[in-house]
Design an enzyme around this catalytic site. Sequence first.
Site, PDB file in Angstrom:
ATOM      1  N   HIS A 173       9.234   3.805  84.183  1.00 14.51           N
ATOM      2  CA  HIS A 173       9.025   4.246  85.217  1.00 14.51           C
ATOM      3  C   HIS A 173      10.355   5.650  85.311  1.00 14.51           C
ATOM      4  O   HIS A 173      10.289   6.323  85.438  1.00 14.51           O
ATOM      5  CB  HIS A 173      10.169   3.507  86.221  1.00 14.51           C
ATOM      6  N   CYS A 174      11.110   5.627  84.008  1.00 18.43           N
ATOM      7  CA  CYS A 174      12.078   6.599  83.920  1.00 18.43           C
ATOM      8  C   CYS A 174      11.944   8.350  83.622  1.00 18.43           C
ATOM      9  O   CYS A 174      11.645   9.336  84.638  1.00 18.43           O
ATOM     10  CB  CYS A 174      14.048   6.193  83.054  1.00 18.43           C
ATOM     11  N   ILE A 175      11.639   8.325  81.647  1.00 18.79           N
ATOM     12  CA  ILE A 175      11.688   8.931  80.949  1.00 18.79           C
ATOM     13  C   ILE A 175      10.185  10.111  81.913  1.00 18.79           C
ATOM     14  O   ILE A 175      10.684  11.320  82.290  1.00 18.79           O
ATOM     15  CB  ILE A 175      11.836   9.303  80.211  1.00 18.79           C
TER      16      ILE A 175
END
Length: 445
Positions: free
Chosen positions: A275-277
């Site tokens: 989900h983040c990078i």
Amino acid sequence: MTNTSFTELSNKIQTQEARAGVIGLGYVGLPLAITLANSGFRVTGFDVDPAKIVDLNAGKSYIEAVNDKALTRETAAGRFSSTDDFSELASCDVIVICVPTPLTKHRDPDLSYVEATSHSIAATLRPGQLIILESTTYPGTTDDIVKIILEKTGLKSGKDFFLGFSPEREDPGNRDFDTSSIPKIVAGDGAEASELMQAFYGKAVKTVVPVSSNATAEAVKLTENIFRAVNIALVNELKTLYAAMGIDIWEVIEAAKTKPFGYMPFYPGPGLGGHCIPIDPFYLTWKSREYELPTRFIELAGEINSAMPRYVVGKLAEALDIRMGKALSRSRVLIIGLAYKKNVPDIRESPSLRLMEIIHERGGTADYHDPYVGEIPSTREYMALKGRRSVDLTKEEVTSYDAVLISTDHDSVDYASLAAWSPLIVDTRNIFTKRGLMADHIIKS
């Protein structure tokens, strides 16, 4: 003048009489809820998915970071319960928002979940509550969106209720750190909110790191992920260049990281997942437009990383043509690993899904094997793949495919058998070299 709301809430937190509510029981919210419960708080978990509530109340966890034993222990002790009834937020003294912050089709921030949750909290907001946003977002979200929605009730931040931001730092599959041992960045809207934030998380997390403002804390999270995205893009770009020169990027990195200073290894791959990078850097890119300042590194990194699945399929097609005399459009490909990283069942933004889609676009057939993902669930972008099931790694199955594509290097996969059974392997993770399984039919990409 003494702020009664602050004093009463501070006392409740210090004595752990405060009830905590965690909204969003996913990869961030559920581990946080169980960590808070284990530290002594009474915790109510909230989620809009009734199926999750049924599982949790039955002692069944759907996240690796929280095992059934830990969940049952906290439930049986009366420290954790879950519900989809958001009216129960009224009984919570501390409310933590852990909902998704995805991108729209145009790569703009989608804060609809944060906004909807803020409105749900506002419906029962009362004096003496601490509201915390943990969802990753651009600097200014907590103060400019959440605060405004909550203050429409007539209650004021810093006077009646308190508002803070603390970025999540979960790393699925990490055996060295968990929610309680990862240092926690905290900030608040004003000195009293900051003090409450430090007191609350200090009860459950070993190290609390206060910063000066909510916007600063929001920027910390983005900076961490942008750092990784840019450096991964760099090695992905070097990979394509060195491959054209006949140089092995993996050998280069292994040698470079022997330098004891001035270098930090990052590794190439088939694309970014999680989900983040793949998502968070674009939150800052979007916000930068407000200041008329370009974010060239971030945008270029996004372009490079987004192009990697197509590059990998190109190398696959080339290998099939040269070594097998067969076009990709007439080939069957088995992708190893659907999860975005090894040893976890998390498929959020997984490049494997994009690899399957591109192979299908080019007329080929793509299946997958993943010991952690038995079936492809419903996803927003890849609905056509829903219901596809993991293929068993038997000799009969593997030999029926023209090529094997390593996308995720799960430790439990039998790579020696793959090397023996498959006529062609394209390895994006260098896993065969790491295990001493080099052969002419194993191609790095």
